[in-house]
Design an enzyme around this catalytic site. Structure first.
Site, short mmCIF file in Angstrom:
data_model
loop_
_atom_site.label_atom_id
_atom_site.label_comp_id
_atom_site.label_asym_id
_atom_site.label_seq_id
_atom_site.Cartn_x
_atom_site.Cartn_y
_atom_site.Cartn_z
N TYR A 1 -3.36 25.02 25.87
CA TYR A 1 -4.60 24.44 25.30
C TYR A 1 -4.49 24.12 23.82
CZ TYR A 1 -7.38 24.80 29.59
OH TYR A 1 -7.90 24.64 30.85
N ASP B 1 -2.00 32.30 33.37
CA ASP B 1 -2.82 32.16 34.59
C ASP B 1 -1.90 32.18 35.82
OD1 ASP B 1 -5.27 29.59 35.59
OD2 ASP B 1 -4.95 31.64 36.25
N1 APR Z 1 1.86 37.77 29.52
C1 APR Z 1 1.23 37.61 28.32
N2 APR Z 1 1.07 36.42 27.73
C2 APR Z 1 1.57 35.34 28.37
C3 APR Z 1 2.23 35.41 29.62
C4 APR Z 1 2.36 36.71 30.19
N3 APR Z 1 2.97 36.90 31.37
N4 APR Z 1 2.61 34.15 29.98
C5 APR Z 1 2.22 33.33 29.00
N5 APR Z 1 1.60 34.03 28.01
C6 APR Z 1 1.04 33.57 26.75
C7 APR Z 1 1.51 32.25 26.22
O1 APR Z 1 2.81 32.37 25.63
C8 APR Z 1 0.43 32.00 25.18
O2 APR Z 1 0.72 32.72 23.99
O3 APR Z 1 -0.36 33.39 26.92
C9 APR Z 1 -0.83 32.60 25.83
C10 APR Z 1 -1.81 31.57 26.40
O4 APR Z 1 -1.07 30.45 26.87
P1 APR Z 1 -1.44 29.71 28.27
O5 APR Z 1 -1.10 30.60 29.38
O6 APR Z 1 -0.81 28.36 28.19
O7 APR Z 1 -3.03 29.59 28.22
P2 APR Z 1 -3.98 28.58 27.42
O8 APR Z 1 -3.35 28.06 26.18
O9 APR Z 1 -5.30 29.32 27.32
O10 APR Z 1 -4.13 27.36 28.42
C11 APR Z 1 -4.85 27.56 29.61
O11 APR Z 1 -3.05 26.84 30.97
O12 APR Z 1 -2.11 28.15 32.55
C12 APR Z 1 -2.99 27.13 32.36
O13 APR Z 1 -4.58 27.36 34.14
C13 APR Z 1 -4.39 27.53 32.75
O14 APR Z 1 -5.22 25.31 32.51
C14 APR Z 1 -5.18 26.60 31.90
C15 APR Z 1 -4.38 26.53 30.61
#
Ligand code: APR
Length: 169
Positions: free
Chosen positions: A121, A34
């Site tokens: 999450y 995000d």
């Molecule tokens: N490109 C692709 N995947 C990515 C990137 C990127 N640039 N950055 C991180 N990821 C991956 C992470 O390594 C993980 O495998 O995205 C996947 C989802 O992880 P998170 O970003 O932590 O998302 P999530 O687990 O759904 O948690 C959502 O995190 O960022 C906050 O605002 C968001 O509160 C929400 C929570």
């Protein structure tokens, strides 16, 4: 049927019709993917998200991609893992289905997903990959519009989990 691929990389670099953002229910940005998407898209993305006044888990909202190579960003809050008996599987499947529904409604042919909910999450990776690939396979089998859907993994473990899940889907 459209092709599904798993690649390893940074989803902010994806030059596709739409990328999906693993958002939170405020839709005002955060960490993880995000944060990366908001940083790459620029402040207009934040401004475009404010009017939604948030988004419930499992639903999706679409905005332009602004400075991203992708034309659209589809924001979907995944479920927080709380042990598996709080509707997490249904909510996660809904994230993939609703995101693809919005993409098709906008006429998108190519869509990239991150691994929704398996980072901050805490959703167990293998279970999330199974739900994601089964939902994607089901939508692709009925879609004429979508030509390519990819899972963009940020690390090798995630890539392997989705490749293995797709082989079973
Ligand atoms: N490109 C692709 N995947 C990515 C990137 C990127 N640039 N950055 C991180 N990821 C991956 C992470 O390594 C993980 O495998 O995205 C996947 C989802 O992880 P998170 O970003 O932590 O998302 P999530 O687990 O759904 O948690 C959502 O995190 O960022 C906050 O605002 C968001 O509160 C929400 C929570």
């Amino acid at each position: 049927m459209a092709e599904f691929d798993v690649i390893q990389g940074d989803i902010t670099k994806s030059d596709v019709d739409a990328i999906v953002n693993a958002a939170n229910t405020t839709l005002l940005g955060g960490g993880g993917v995000d944060g990366a998407i908001h940083r790459a898209a620029g402040l207009e993305l934040f401004a475009a998200c404010v009017p939604f006044n948030g988004c419930p888990t499992g639903e999706a909202r679409i905005t332009p991609g602004f400075l991203l190579p992708a034309r659209w960003v589809i924001h979907t809050p995944g479920p927080v893992w709380r042990g598996g008996d709080h509707n997490e599987a249904v909510d996660l499947a809904s994230c993939y289905r609703e995101s693809l529904r919005l993409a098709v409604a906008k006429g998108c042919h190519t869509v990239d997903f991150p691994s929704i909910s398996t980072g901050i999450y805490g959703y167990p990776l293998a279970e999330a990959a199974t739900i994601a690939t089964q939902t994607i396979a089901s939508v692709l089998s009925q879609s004429e519009t979508l030509t390519q859907v990819r899972l963009v993994a940020f690390d090798p473990k995630t890539a392997t989990a989705y490749r293995e899940a797709w082989a079973q889907a």
